[in-house]
Enzyme design. Structure first.
Site, PDB file in Angstrom:
ATOM      1  N   ASP A   1      23.346  11.886 -29.677  1.00 10.62           N
ATOM      2  CA  ASP A   1      24.672  11.756 -30.214  1.00 10.62           C
ATOM      3  C   ASP A   1      24.736  10.865 -32.005  1.00 10.62           C
ATOM      4  O   ASP A   1      23.596  10.220 -31.888  1.00 10.62           O
ATOM      5  CB  ASP A   1      25.566  10.769 -29.233  1.00 10.62           C
ATOM      6  CG  ASP A   1      26.906  10.436 -29.860  1.00 10.62           C
ATOM      7  OD1 ASP A   1      27.454  11.139 -30.424  1.00 10.62           O
ATOM      8  OD2 ASP A   1      27.276   9.159 -29.634  1.00 10.62           O
TER       9      ASP A   1
ATOM     10  N   CYS B   1       0.610   3.277   3.228  1.00 18.70           N
ATOM     11  CA  CYS B   1       1.431   2.461   4.185  1.00 18.70           C
ATOM     12  C   CYS B   1       2.703   2.843   4.270  1.00 18.70           C
ATOM     13  O   CYS B   1       3.561   3.089   5.207  1.00 18.70           O
ATOM     14  CB  CYS B   1       0.995   1.180   4.251  1.00 18.70           C
ATOM     15  SG  CYS B   1      -0.814   0.539   4.288  1.00 18.70           S
TER      16      CYS B   1
ATOM     17  N   CYS C   1       0.709  -1.129   0.051  1.00 22.39           N
ATOM     18  CA  CYS C   1       0.106  -0.178  -0.016  1.00 22.39           C
ATOM     19  C   CYS C   1       0.873   1.305  -0.042  1.00 22.39           C
ATOM     20  O   CYS C   1       1.844   1.537   0.923  1.00 22.39           O
ATOM     21  CB  CYS C   1      -0.697  -0.009   1.127  1.00 22.39           C
ATOM     22  SG  CYS C   1      -1.625   1.365   1.334  1.00 22.39           S
TER      23      CYS C   1
ATOM     24  N   ASP D   1      29.994  10.342 -23.379  1.00 22.05           N
ATOM     25  CA  ASP D   1      28.448  10.948 -23.335  1.00 22.05           C
ATOM     26  C   ASP D   1      27.850  11.515 -21.902  1.00 22.05           C
ATOM     27  O   ASP D   1      26.933  12.039 -21.511  1.00 22.05           O
ATOM     28  CB  ASP D   1      27.549  10.431 -23.934  1.00 22.05           C
ATOM     29  CG  ASP D   1      27.566  10.423 -25.427  1.00 22.05           C
ATOM     30  OD1 ASP D   1      28.111  11.299 -25.981  1.00 22.05           O
ATOM     31  OD2 ASP D   1      27.283   9.027 -26.225  1.00 22.05           O
TER      32      ASP D   1
END
Length: 666
Positions: A382, A14, A11, A566
């Protein structure tokens, strides 16, 4: 942050309560529970799993927190049995007109809820759904509304149960990743094979994999060749031919003869582990929408409770209605005020979106990434390995020296053997003639090439400028060019259509590449990127500058790449996307999204799913808000009964769940 595994919590509400309680009772500055991965992250490194379990059970019974992921959770579904029995008693009570059956049914289904309400009240935690449902139904019992009290508690439990099962179903599409690997490995020591747990393997160990067995961790092939099923990463059903010294990722299946491998990553650092960690990342930063709903629920619920009390106390005096009628209206209002629909409407949409994309090999790091996908205005890509296959072919070789071709190729292969760049791999594949030289002092220049020494000569393999639509690499000896290689890359299938679709969606596409102007523009012309949107000849820091310029100009920028170079720009962009099968580990670690089968065109689908999730989340909020307000007003003036109140709570929750499930549809 220290990681534990939390069990028996399904939950969302919860989980948030347990987070708050643990943080209040410990010195931890940060506590985060991710229900998808069943992980609890805590900044306090001294607290034990047993202590966390004790604190969690002060909020929710049956919770267990462990260090290990592999706890068996086979258990009897008592909640389902209680609901079935109580529903049967409700129907039987209606048929026989027997209030005692309602009371028995109420005790069976309501006892866990009332017990949790009492436990929370003893800790001064009020205004949650347990408190509201307990007070409302007990008050209904006191005014002889037995059937309605049972109906409210029963349908509330049904709503909670459906919410939990929905989350479980979505988790399954993600946690299947965790089953990709194997727990055992055959370790080879001095020619003897011993079966060990993969978590015991260290870098440098040698493992043996028989035909049909899974590779436990990332490793390199020690044999000449192997036939490997890599469908867990690439989705490609055809086995791949792997050659000596080439990497094989954990979870791959050996389809050929027995092979020996050298471990290059531990179980926790293997590629599959990184991808699992990415998609189940417990991101403590909630989206603005989630933060708003959390704040709203905290204010909204107490206000409605106060109004209910005022109705029960003052309506008999002011409006002359009976005390039982006033209590009935107050109780109805309490049922209406349950915040489940609000609390559920937002996170469920994100969870289902993440699960939907995971099935398609698009792994998304949390709700923030889904939110940013929805807002993208510009995609920077790229070129090599992203728009193109990254598999270069040498189309022309020139030897300008007095050395023979074999020696030149041996020099190049020796230099490029351990370099991960696609061009380096292609040069190695072309130049490797079986003779590798004992080079020394190898250094990699960021994005420009390599240098090394051999027999007192300094050699360099560098990218060269060219007026042709090729990638050109030169071999230099002591600064003089002695050989040249022309290479061409292939464009991935479907790229042109993908870019056209992005443009139709109003998204601008930029190409950022280290290749020269002519190579970049040739590819751009083929795939449909405008010349003004091509940035060529860039070093990694220059790619970063281009992205920062776009961001500072007000664009929401996603960057897609796969290389080591990158990583920085992927991290800096608003949304970093990397290729999972061919991408470097650093670029994957830096990403918000990983495309594990390297099909870049799936980015468009991810954007579409994020748009749909965003729309549905907004719809859920509006539906919950409008219905709640209408029923609150009707409850105050006495038109709404508790049956309608049940609809306004459980019904709206179910509507939110059903609406969220539409995210899965294409």
């Amino acid at each position: 942050m220290k990681t534990y595994y939390i069990h028996n919590v399904d939950c969302e509400t919860c989980a948030r309560k347990i987070e708050t309680h643990i943080q209040k009772k410990t010195e931890a500055k940060e506590v985060t529970i991710n229900l998808i991965s069943s992980k609890l992250l805590i900044s306090d490194s001294h607290i034990t799993a047993d202590e966390l379990t004790r604190l969690a059970n002060q909020v929710e019974d049956g919770v267990e927190i462990t260090k290990s992921r592999n706890k068996q959770e086979a258990k009897v579904d008592w909640k389902l049995y209680r609901m079935i029995i109580s529903f049967s008693l409700l129907l039987l009570g209606i048929v026989l007109n027997a209030p005692v059956l309602y009371l028995i049914g109420y005790v069976i289904v309501g006892y866990p809820v009332v017990r949790l309400a009492v436990k929370n009240m003893l800790q001064l935690q009020f205004f949650d759904e347990y408190f509201l449902m307990s007070i409302a139904t007990i008050a209904a019992l006191t005014i002889n509304q037995f059937s309605e009290a049972l109906a409210v508690m029963l349908f509330y439990s049904v709503g909670e149960y459906i919410q939990e099962r929905t989350l479980d179903t979505t988790k399954m599409s993600i946690t299947k990743l965790a089953k990709i690997g194997t727990r055992d490995a055959n370790k080879v020591v001095d020619g003897q094979v011993t079966k060990v747990d993969v978590e015991e393997l260290q870098i440098g160990d040698v493992i043996r994999v028989a035909s049909g067995e899974k590779v436990g961790v990332d490793a390199i092939l020690l044999d000449d060749h192997a036939l490997i099923d890599t469908s867990h990463l690439s989705g490609e059903s055809e086995p791949q031919q792997i050659i000596n010294k080439q990497k094989i990722y954990g979870g791959s299946i050996n389809c050929g003869n027995i092979i020996d491998l050298e471990v290059v990553a531990t179980a926790d650092e293997s590629m599959v582990a990184k991808l699992i960690e990415l998609v189940t990342y417990a991101d403590s930063k909630k989206t603005r929408t989630e933060q708003f709903i959390t704040r709203f629920s905290k204010v909204y619920t107490p206000i409605v409770v106060v109004i209910s009390i005022l109705i029960a106390v003052f309506f008999p005096i002011v409006f002359g209605i009976s005390q039982s009628e006033a209590i009935y209206r107050a109780v109805t209002l309490l049922v209406i005020s349950c915040p489940c629909a609000f609390v559920l409407s937002v996170p469920l949409g994100y969870v289902i979106a993440i699960g939907t994309l995971a099935k398609e090999h698009v792994l998304v790091k949390g709700s923030m990434a889904i939110d940013r996908l929805n807002k993208i205005t510009t995609i920077a890509v790229d070129k090599t390995g992203t728009l193109t296959t990254g598999k270069f072919e040498v189309v022309e070789f020139t030897n300008n020296s007095n050395y023979d071709d074999d020696f030149i190729n041996s020099l190049v292969a020796s230099g490029e053997e351990h370099v991960v760049h696609p061009i380096a791999k292609s040069l190695f594949d072309y130049a490797n003639n079986g003779t590798l030289l004992a080079i020394s002092d190898l250094t990699q220049n960021n994005g420009t090439g390599i240098e090394f020494k051999y027999q007192n000569n300094l050699y360099a393999i560098v990218k060269a400028s060219s007026d042709e639509a090729y990638t050109v690499s030169h071999l230099l000896e002591n600064g003089q060019m002695i050989a040249g290689y022309k290479l061409q890359d292939k464009i991935k299938p479907g790229i042109s259509k993908w870019i056209a679709s992005l443009k139709e969606s109003g998204i601008r596409v930029l190409m950022l590449t280290g290749d020269n102007f002519h190579v970049a523009n040739m590819v751009a012309d083929k795939v449909g990127i405008a010349d003004a949107d091509v940035f060529s000849g860039l070093l990694p820091e220059e790619k970063l500058n281009v992205v920062e310029t776009q961001i500072n100009g007000g664009d929401v920028v996603a960057f897609i790449g796969d290389g080591l170079n990158d990583a920085a720009v992927i991290k800096r962009s608003d949304l970093g996307i990397s290729m999972g099968a061919t991408g470097s580990e650093l670029s994957i670690d830096s990403s918000d999204v990983v495309i594990s089968d390297d099909n870049i065109t799936k980015v468009l689908n991810a954007i579409n799913v994020s748009h749909k999730a965003n729309q549905i989340i907004k719809q859920n909020i509006i539906i919950a808000f409008v219905v709640k307000i209408i029923f609150i007003l009707l409850g105050i003036i006495g038109i709404t009964t508790m049956w309608e109140a049940v609809f306004s709570d459980v019904g709206v929750t179910l509507i939110a769940i059903a609406n969220s499930m539409r995210i899965k549809r294409k």
